[in-house]
Design a protein around this motif. Sequence first.
Motif, PDB file in Angstrom:
ATOM      1  N   LEU A  44     -16.229   9.249   8.745  1.00 41.69           N
ATOM      2  CA  LEU A  44     -16.307   7.583   8.851  1.00 41.69           C
ATOM      3  C   LEU A  44     -14.971   7.093   9.181  1.00 41.69           C
ATOM      4  CD1 LEU A  44     -20.095   6.344   8.858  1.00 41.69           C
ATOM      5  CD2 LEU A  44     -18.548   6.837  11.026  1.00 41.69           C
ATOM      6  N   LYS A  45     -14.341   7.455   7.882  1.00 42.22           N
ATOM      7  CA  LYS A  45     -13.315   6.724   7.409  1.00 42.22           C
ATOM      8  C   LYS A  45     -12.316   7.290   8.339  1.00 42.22           C
ATOM      9  CE  LYS A  45     -10.196   8.016   3.410  1.00 42.22           C
ATOM     10  NZ  LYS A  45      -9.560   8.202   2.093  1.00 42.22           N
ATOM     11  N   LEU A  88     -24.049  12.651   2.214  1.00 41.13           N
ATOM     12  CA  LEU A  88     -23.755  11.619   2.839  1.00 41.13           C
ATOM     13  C   LEU A  88     -22.071  10.848   2.423  1.00 41.13           C
ATOM     14  CD1 LEU A  88     -23.934   7.925   3.273  1.00 41.13           C
ATOM     15  CD2 LEU A  88     -24.394   7.588   0.621  1.00 41.13           C
ATOM     16  N   LYS A  89     -21.991  11.991   1.094  1.00 44.67           N
ATOM     17  CA  LYS A  89     -20.394  12.124   1.264  1.00 44.67           C
ATOM     18  C   LYS A  89     -19.801  12.768   2.761  1.00 44.67           C
ATOM     19  CE  LYS A  89     -18.857  15.476  -0.951  1.00 44.67           C
ATOM     20  NZ  LYS A  89     -17.843  16.334  -1.874  1.00 44.67           N
ATOM     21  N   LYS A 130     -19.609   9.579   5.233  1.00 43.60           N
ATOM     22  CA  LYS A 130     -18.447   8.592   4.844  1.00 43.60           C
ATOM     23  C   LYS A 130     -17.415   8.794   4.968  1.00 43.60           C
ATOM     24  CE  LYS A 130     -20.916   6.397   0.834  1.00 43.60           C
ATOM     25  NZ  LYS A 130     -21.376   5.865  -0.291  1.00 43.60           N
ATOM     26  N   ARG A 131     -16.778   9.903   4.152  1.00 47.32           N
ATOM     27  CA  ARG A 131     -15.504  11.331   4.897  1.00 47.32           C
ATOM     28  C   ARG A 131     -15.056  10.910   6.219  1.00 47.32           C
ATOM     29  NH1 ARG A 131     -11.052  13.276   2.415  1.00 47.32           N
ATOM     30  NH2 ARG A 131      -9.867  14.953   3.950  1.00 47.32           N
TER      31      ARG A 131
END
Length: 254
Positions: A93-94, A86-87, A90-91
């Motif tokens: 997508l950012k 998940l980390k 998220k990174r």
Amino acid sequence: MARHADRFWEIDCLRGFAVLIMLLYHFLYDLDFFELADIQLRSGSILYAGRFSASLFILISGTSLSISHSRALDKEFDGNGAENFLKYLKRGLKLYFMGLLLTGITWIFLPEEYIIFGILHFFGVSAVLVYPFLKYGKENLFFSLFFGLSGLYLRQRTFECSSLLWLGFTPENFRTMDYFPLFPWFGVLLAGVFLGNFLYTGGKRQFEIPYIGKNPIFRLFSSVGQNSLVIYFIHQPLFLGLLFLSGLIDPGML
């Protein structure tokens, strides 16, 4: 040896060195694009310097991903392989969202060569795609060669569609100021993952190196390296803003 939770100063310095070369290359690119100087960036040593800085930056990013993954294995692991995916998601997508913002900015200011799939888009996608490769060691050399050689093959050819630009399938007369498709650049990232697993096994440095990080030059490189994402995101809008404020270019030149 650095403490387990420490950053490795040599990685920060190398990343900072790559970023500084990239800043110089992009500034010269802007001068050449707006015909403020005849630099001929598409040939010669300056072009190779730009490619070198990008390759070094991506290689180091792969090494850092490997180190981060190794250290995460020492912490919580749910036993189902989910770990901290998940980390990475998220990174990714950012970074991809930041890349889209740069696409919008460059589309306004540099419509002839605006960024379509630049290095931030690449990092956004590869941050997710690299996850299953992080567990491999020597195998990543094979994967690296596959992506790299495939990319070199695709670079010599053109295709009618543009929907696969992110992979490296480019149409004829395609132009953009920043283009990093998965083929071949994901291969460079995987080479960095291999180096990270080999040189920093378990997230620990496997070789001795004298600490010279207090040297002013190396401290500059290290500082730039630690803030590379922010610097990369703001540098091109900053360059363009400075050129506008200086009066060297005006909206009529776009």
